[in-house]
Structures are given as C-alpha cells and as structure tokens.
Design a protein around this motif. Structure first.
Motif, PDB file in Angstrom:
ATOM      1  N   TYR A 133      -3.681   1.081 -13.113  1.00  0.00           N
ATOM      2  CA  TYR A 133      -3.963   2.232 -12.253  1.00  0.00           C
ATOM      3  C   TYR A 133      -5.207   2.038 -11.382  1.00  0.00           C
ATOM      4  CZ  TYR A 133      -8.144   4.040 -14.485  1.00  0.00           C
ATOM      5  OH  TYR A 133      -9.437   4.196 -14.906  1.00  0.00           O
ATOM      6  N   ASN A 134      -6.237   1.348 -11.895  1.00  0.00           N
ATOM      7  CA  ASN A 134      -7.508   1.227 -11.189  1.00  0.00           C
ATOM      8  C   ASN A 134      -7.533  -0.022 -10.311  1.00  0.00           C
ATOM      9  OD1 ASN A 134      -7.447  -0.293 -13.530  1.00  0.00           O
ATOM     10  ND2 ASN A 134      -9.559   0.093 -14.117  1.00  0.00           N
ATOM     11  N   HIS A 135      -6.477  -0.154  -9.520  1.00  0.00           N
ATOM     12  CA  HIS A 135      -6.347  -1.295  -8.618  1.00  0.00           C
ATOM     13  C   HIS A 135      -7.154  -1.057  -7.339  1.00  0.00           C
ATOM     14  CE1 HIS A 135      -3.608   1.052  -6.051  1.00  0.00           C
ATOM     15  NE2 HIS A 135      -3.049   1.472  -7.181  1.00  0.00           N
ATOM     16  N   LYS A 136      -7.291  -2.080  -6.531  1.00  0.00           N
ATOM     17  CA  LYS A 136      -7.985  -1.967  -5.254  1.00  0.00           C
ATOM     18  C   LYS A 136      -7.060  -1.321  -4.203  1.00  0.00           C
ATOM     19  CE  LYS A 136     -11.887  -3.811  -6.500  1.00  0.00           C
ATOM     20  NZ  LYS A 136     -12.433  -5.030  -5.868  1.00  0.00           N
ATOM     21  N   PRO A 137      -7.637  -0.765  -3.127  1.00  0.00           N
ATOM     22  CA  PRO A 137      -6.817  -0.056  -2.132  1.00  0.00           C
ATOM     23  C   PRO A 137      -5.721  -0.916  -1.504  1.00  0.00           C
ATOM     24  CG  PRO A 137      -9.137   0.457  -1.812  1.00  0.00           C
ATOM     25  CD  PRO A 137      -9.083  -0.622  -2.853  1.00  0.00           C
ATOM     26  N   SER A 138      -5.955  -2.207  -1.369  1.00  0.00           N
ATOM     27  CA  SER A 138      -4.957  -3.063  -0.719  1.00  0.00           C
ATOM     28  C   SER A 138      -3.839  -3.485  -1.660  1.00  0.00           C
ATOM     29  CB  SER A 138      -5.637  -4.315  -0.147  1.00  0.00           C
ATOM     30  OG  SER A 138      -6.289  -5.047  -1.172  1.00  0.00           O
ATOM     31  N   ALA A 139      -3.993  -3.239  -2.950  1.00  0.00           N
ATOM     32  CA  ALA A 139      -2.943  -3.573  -3.917  1.00  0.00           C
ATOM     33  C   ALA A 139      -1.915  -2.448  -3.970  1.00  0.00           C
ATOM     34  CB  ALA A 139      -3.549  -3.789  -5.295  1.00  0.00           C
ATOM     35  N   GLN A 140      -0.689  -2.788  -4.337  1.00  0.00           N
ATOM     36  CA  GLN A 140       0.397  -1.802  -4.434  1.00  0.00           C
ATOM     37  C   GLN A 140       0.540  -1.008  -3.130  1.00  0.00           C
ATOM     38  OE1 GLN A 140       0.315   0.485  -8.103  1.00  0.00           O
ATOM     39  NE2 GLN A 140      -0.743  -1.163  -9.181  1.00  0.00           N
ATOM     40  N   TYR A 141       0.282  -1.686  -2.018  1.00  0.00           N
ATOM     41  CA  TYR A 141       0.285  -1.007  -0.712  1.00  0.00           C
ATOM     42  C   TYR A 141       1.688  -0.935  -0.130  1.00  0.00           C
ATOM     43  CZ  TYR A 141      -1.826   0.454   3.714  1.00  0.00           C
ATOM     44  OH  TYR A 141      -2.201   1.169   4.830  1.00  0.00           O
ATOM     45  N   PHE A 142       2.422  -2.037  -0.247  1.00  0.00           N
ATOM     46  CA  PHE A 142       3.799  -2.086   0.227  1.00  0.00           C
ATOM     47  C   PHE A 142       4.740  -2.229  -0.968  1.00  0.00           C
ATOM     48  CE2 PHE A 142       1.355  -4.177   3.698  1.00  0.00           C
ATOM     49  CZ  PHE A 142       1.548  -3.218   4.674  1.00  0.00           C
TER      50      PHE A 142
END
Length: 792
Positions: A629-638
């Motif tokens: 859940y505490n990923h960076k903003p660019s992760a899990q973006y697409f």
C-alpha cells in the motif's frame, strides 16, 4: 584464654572468607562492577568461550556425555556463552539435561559462569506441551499491542520455567514479497505497525519498557537485521540490494522503533546482503547505525550458520577464521549455533588482528546479560513439576482463543450471509484439506490441545445441526495427518496426483449436495509456507495461487448452488480473484493457533463479530508482486494489459458484522483553542504539532470492535514519498449506537523522513492526515507545518 583465642581465630577466618568473596559473586554489587571484576579474572580461552555457542543435540546432552568426564571437560571446561535448543526432546529430557549442564557450569568450571539456554518462541515456545498462538501475520491482524503483550508475557513464563532465558523472537522484518516462505512469521508489510507490535512483544517477553528483564521473563531477540523480508525473487536468504533510503525507511525502521520503545536484549543479523555486504559483515549496519546512531548496547547474535555463509555462500571470506574476523569486526557478538568460527578469536587476538579491548567489550555484553537475567544468583535447579503446571493450562487457552477471535479477518460477506443462525441450517458440510487438521505454521511448538475447524464446529452446534465432512482434496500427501512431529520439519514434499484429487472432489460434491450450507476450508499447509533452509527443505513459492486442485474443488462446490463460506488457512496472502468472485463469504484465518476451530465457530455463528484487519496486501496475481500500500506515486500508475493493478484486498482491510460511521476528521493545533481547526500553519519550533480527531459511531445493532487507522502523506517534498504511510492506530470497542472520539497526536516522529541530503527532518509543506477503516477507505484533512530539523 585458649577458648577466646579460638573464637577470635574463627571470626577472623570467617571475615577473611567473606572479604575474599569475588565481587562478581556478590549480588549486592552493581552489575557493571561485577562484570569488570569477572572480566579481570578470565583467561583468553574463557573469554572466547563466552562468545561461542553449542547445539543441545550435537553432541546430545545425555548420560553418555555427562558420564564421560574427559569429553565433558574438553567441551565446557572454559565455560560457554549460550546453548541452542534441540527440538526433538520431551520437556522432561530437556529440563534434566539443562539442570545437569548448568550444575557443571556453576560448580565444575573455574569461575562458575552459568550458561544461557536459548529457545525459539515466535508464536509460543517451540517445545512440546506449550500454548501455540496464531502465526505472526495472524497475530498482527489483531492490531492489539496490549493483548500481544499479555500473550508474550505468558509465553515468557512458559519458557523461563523450563530454564530458557533468551528467545530468538520476535520477527519484525517488513515483508514486501509474499512468495517468501517466511511471510507468515512476519507482522506484515508496514514498518510502523511491525515496530509497534514488535515493541509490545518485546515488552511481553522482558516484562519492562526499558530493557530490564523481570522475574519469570526472558531476553528477547529481534530478527532479522536487516532487509530479509524483501529478498530478490522471494528467495530466502537472497540479496536485498535496495537503496539506502528503502533500507532505512522500510526495513530498518521496525528495529529502531523496538529499540526506542522496548530495548530488546538481543538483535539477530540477517542472512541477506545489502549493497554487496552481507549483514554479518556489515560494519555500517551493526556499528555505525545500531551502536553509534541508535545507542544500542545489547548483544548481536548471528543467525544460524550466518557467519559460516561468509566463506561458504557469500565468498567474502576465505575460511572460518577469516569469517570470524570479519563478523567480529563488523559487530557480531556471538556465533550460532555451533560457535565453530569464533573458536579462532583467541588466535586472532594473539596475532593482533583483534584487540584485547575489543574482545573484552563483546564478552562484557554477554556477561552483563547473564547478570541481568539473574543467572549468577539463581541457586535452585529447574523445577520439573512447576514446568508441568505451566504447560498448556486454561490461561493460555483463553489467550489463544481471544487473539484468534481478534485476528480473523472477514474479507467478504455477500448478502450478509454471516453470521449463521444455529437453527437456520440443519446440515452443514465442512469440506477441504484444512478442515480436519489445524496447521500451526512454521516455528511452532506442539500444543497440549489443537482444535481443528471440524472439531470446533462440532463443539459449537452440539446436536442442533448435523456436521458432514469430506476431505475435498489433498495439498501434499505426507503433510496432512496428525503426527507427534510438526509438519514444518517434513523435508521432502510429495504432491498428490490429479486423479486422486479428482476422486476426492467428486466425494466432496456429493457431501455438499446433502447440506444446507458449506464451510470450505482451503489454503496451504506448513510444507508450502515455511523457511527454506536446505536442498530438501523448501518453502518459497513461485505461484501464489492455491495448490493441489483446490481451485477445481471450489468451482465444483460452488456449482452445487449451496451458500459457500470459505475459510482460508495459510501463511502468505494468496492470489484468489476468481474464488473471491464466486463464493458468498470469506474468513481469513491464516495459521491461527491452537484455538482456531473454536474461534472460527464463534465468528461463524455470531458470538463474536470479526474485527481483524489485514497487515499485508492481497495481490490479484503472482505477477503483480511486489504490491504494497505504501508505494511511491509512480508505482501502480497504469494497469496491466490483462489486469488492474489495484489490490484484491488492501492493507488495513477487514469487514465487521456491524457498520461503523466516521465523521469528517479535524485538526486541533497544539497550543491553540480547541475551536481553531483546519489547515493553519504552525511554528517551526513545535515538536508536537497538534492532534487529528474523528468521531466513530457503531451504527449497527451489535457490540463490536473497530480499528481506526491514521495515515500521513506529504503533498510536495524534496524526494518522492509514499502515497500514504501508517503512523498510528487504535482498537476501540463500541456498543450499538455508541460514538467515541478518537484522537491521534501529530508530532515530529509522524512527519519526519530522510530528505535529499539523507538528513532526518520535517520539511516545510502540506501534510494530508488520512483517517479511516483501511488504507483504501479514508478521509483526509490537511495540515501545514514549518521546518524542523530532528536529531537522528
């Protein structure tokens, strides 16, 4: 006159005897003075012996050894630091051996230095006739530090009464790859939660918050420092070559919090390497950070064979002697489990490769621990009858039931199928490979009672309904029958044939067709979720889907048209998107300890409302890993081409039998009127910036617990920050219609991070304070802060 002279001589001799008593044997003296005195009396060989350990099974501590005085003297005449456990003994054998060895140490060695007996105690003591609590990942889903402290107080007493004085627990590794077989030992994927729950466990073990080891308690050892829970490919002991920032913020943080909040007696170095340096040879990790930055003064123990791996696996040392030099210079205090590398420390001192001062410093840590444990002052042998009285009693069963009830997570409850009414269903089919055997998970002891789902449900209905049973399928053919040995120790795994399972599925369908509702117990057994430690003992998985034709079993049972309640028993989150879509209800039970069956029955029939929340993300597929859940903003973006990237079930998620309503959160600034709320900036000098408040109401008609969670996110910062980070939580109990105000203090520790210059600071900016029932179900309020540089 002659009589008077004799009396005078007697008292002079008596006075001389007391005057000559070594300071280290005087319990009234400060520990520091006792350590200094004892060190001054020790030979080099005696000092080296204190940094060595042995294994109680090699050689076995039996009559053959104790009756062989030359052999005994060759092993122990200089003393010994610690003794590692043998896992295949009865309580009676263990206690007898420990009493005989301790008697030798105290009365037959020159200085009488007692030995520390070690045990594993991950979720209960790893011995026989003990209480076994839920696996780490299951315990954590309770989000209940107070209860965990009680549980580990109980575990400490069960350990100490058998002569154990140090345990190799808790595991506070942050797990970011559930393919890893040790996922179930961890407390989850969040560094703050692992740190706070780990601190509670240490306090339970040691009986204090400041590192003092209370009576009937044991020394705790944090595992594994650091990065062990995100190894490459989910492969146990593989490298963790992540950036210093990731290591600092994710993997080291639970250890820092535990040291700050509970001061554990021991830290265990991890097998993995960081930036090419194995932890057992990492001076920066063990000396610069642990000793100098965090001011940690306890012992650092090697993992089993961790020093050996410097020469036989990592190849940064030429042999045992060179490995000992590297590990000692890096800051490893003692060598587990055989001490074979550290036998060379004396030679290294004579060669001036290790200074006497450095050796004395590490020996002093072992001696200080022994004094803190009271080992020098204990005169009585281990009492077997007292140990028997503390083996698996009602207190432990009650704690095991309570924590299992709090830890089970309701993942789905379509059409409010649950809780079942006892008089609603006359025939209940209990089907599946996890139904009749209650698996306990890796590093488990053997409990005096172990309640399966099948037994628990039969106990519950007591004739009000008929319980039908079918195996459904096998996961492995040699790991699903009751045995005196834990399944975790069965090395070679034998998988059933598809034809054998097809027949079992057909039988299960016939059973389901006779029932009004089906409880389907599926998951994984201990052979598929455990520590990988050898060429025939695997536990890491490349595939997070259910094994052993279990998905075929689910499809077949769902096709009968009966309502299906899935009970999951497992050690890692599983990829079950189709099952989550097909079945009516899902209860996650992980490996839930000795009272699993009774706890599930209480939840199934509504005597207890489920309240557990996930501490690790459920992926949709193995290919989605790593997903946290505490990923960076660019992760899990697409999204992927064939799959969305959102989790199947998010961190912090868990349903209840009631509904909790949350008010809009509000900020109350420090030193401000309670009426002044909102996103107002504050003075840079403030360490406590304010509080975040929210009102939580039980809008249902049953009493239940809710876990309220606080997350923080800085909108703009000098380096990329996670989209949200857990920074506080609280478990509350609400009666129907009751409302409670929950307040979270916002201080510098909740806002600080490692900036672009690797300084630990609170930066200027706007912080989103996110409050809610899970990481994906939250409301936010903003808070503006000024600059505040923190000391490291």
């Amino acid at each position: 006159m002659k009589f008077a002279t004799l009396i005078c001589s007697f008292f002079c001799c008596l006075h001389l005897t007391f005057a000559q008593q070594p300071a280290y044997k005087d319990a009234k003296q400060p520990i520091a003075k006792r350590v200094t005195d004892l060190l001054s009396r020790m030979t080099l060989d005696e000092k080296v012996a204190q940094l060595q350990t042995m294994h109680a099974g090699r050689p076995k501590l039996d009559d053959k050894l104790f009756n062989n005085t030359p052999k005994l003297d060759s092993l122990f005449k200089n003393g010994m630091g610690m003794m590692n456990p043998a896992f295949d003994e009865t309580m009676e054998v263990t206690i007898a051996a420990r009493n005989r060895l301790q008697d030798y140490m105290v009365h037959k060695t020159r200085l009488g230095i007692p030995i520390i007996f070690i045990d594993e105690a991950h979720h209960g003591l790893v011995q026989r006739e003990v209480d076994v609590f839920p696996h780490g990942i299951g315990l954590a889903c309770s989000w209940d530090p107070a209860l965990l402290e009680k549980i580990y107080t109980h575990a400490a007493k069960q350990a100490r009464v058998r002569g154990t004085s140090l345990v190799l627990a808790p595991v506070v590794d942050v797990c970011r790859d559930p393919r890893w077989g040790r996922t179930g030992e961890t407390l989850g994927e969040d560094p703050y939660l692992c740190g706070m729950l780990g601190s509670a466990i240490v306090r339970g073990f040691q009986g204090s918050t400041n590192g003092t080891i209370a009576v009937d308690h044991v020394a705790a050892t944090l595992k594994h420092f650091s990065g062990h829970g995100q190894s490459e490919g989910g492969d146990n002991q593989a490298p963790a070559n992540y950036s210093l920032r990731v290591i600092r913020e994710a993997h080291m943080e639970p250890f820092r919090l535990c040291i700050k909040n509970a001061n554990p007696a021991g830290i265990m170095a991890s097998y993995n390497e960081i930036d090419g340096i194995p932890s057992h040879a990492n001076k920066w990790l063990l000396k610069e950070v642990l000793r100098k930055e965090w001011n940690y003064n306890g012992v650092v123990v090697s993992d089993w064979f961790g020093i050996d791996q410097l020469w036989n696996k990592h190849f940064i040392a030429t042999d045992q002697k060179n490995a000992a030099l590297k590990a000692f210079n890096a800051g490893v205090t003692t060598d587990l489990p055989y001490g074979v590398n550290y036998r060379y420390l004396g030679a290294l001192v004579k060669e001036n490769k290790i200074s006497t001062k450095a050796l004395d410093s590490e020996v002093a840590k072992i001696l200080e621990l022994k004094f803190r444990l009271g080992l020098f002052d204990e005169q009585q042998p281990i009492d077997l009858e007292k140990a028997r009285q503390n083996a698996g009693g009602t207190e432990g069963h009650a704690l095991a039931l309570k924590i299992a009830e709090e830890s089970m997570v309701l993942l789905k409850n379509a059409n409010n199928l649950l809780p079942l009414k006892k008089d609603q269903y006359k025939k209940i089919a209990v089907i599946g490979p996890m139904a009749a055997t209650n698996y306990l998970g890796d590093y488990s002891g053997l409990p005096s009672k172990n309640i399966s789902l099948l037994e628990g449900l039969k106990n519950k209905v007591q004739g009000t309904a008929e319980i039908l049973y079918a195996k459904g399928c096998r996961i492995t053919t040699n790991g699903d029958t009751i045995s005196q040995n834990n399944y975790q120790y069965i090395d070679t795994i034998i998988f059933p044939s598809a034809a054998e399972n097809a027949q079992l599925i057909d039988e299960a369908v016939k059973t389901a067709q006779q029932a009004d509702v089906v409880v389907l117990a599926i998951g994984e057994n201990e052979q598929l979720s455990r520590e990988t430690w050898g060429p025939n003992h695997f536990g890491d998985m490349p595939d997070l889907r259910l094994q052993g034709q279990q998905e075929d079993l689910v499809k077949a049972i769902v096709a009968t048209g009966k309502p299906v309640v899935v009970y999951l028993s497992h050690g890692r989150p599983l990829a079950i998107p189709s099952i989550a879509q097909q079945v009516t209800a899902i209860v996650d039970g992980w490996f839930m300890g000795e009272e699993a069956g009774n706890a599930f029955a209480n939840i199934l029939f509504g005597d207890v409302s489920p309240s557990g929340k996930l501490t690790i993300t459920y992926p949709r597929s193995t290919g989605q890993v790593p997903v946290y859940y505490n990923h960076k903003p660019s992760a899990q973006y697409f999204d992927y081409v064939t799959e969305e990237k959102s989790p199947l079930f998010p961190f912090g998620y868990g349903l209840s039998y009631t509904t909790f309503n949350y008010s809009k959160p509000r900020v109350i600034l420090a030193n401000a009127s309670p009426k002044k709320t909102g996103g107002t900036s504050m003075e840079p000098s403030d360490k406590v910036y304010g509080t975040v408040e929210v009102d939580v109401t039980n809008a249902g008609n049953i009493k239940a617990d809710e876990i309220v969670q606080l997350y923080i996110h800085q909108k703009v910062s000098s380096v990329t920050r996670p989209v949200k980070e857990l920074k506080d939580f609280v478990r509350i109990t609400l009666d129907p219609g009751q409302t409670k105000k929950v307040s979270f203090t916002i201080d510098a520790s909740k806002l600080a991070f490692w900036n672009a210059d690797m300084q630990y600071v609170v930066e200027d900016g706007i912080f989103e304070c996110l409050v809610g029932r899970s990481s994906a179900d939250i409301q936010k309020v903003e808070l503006k802060v000024g600059h505040d540089l923190l000391s490291k």
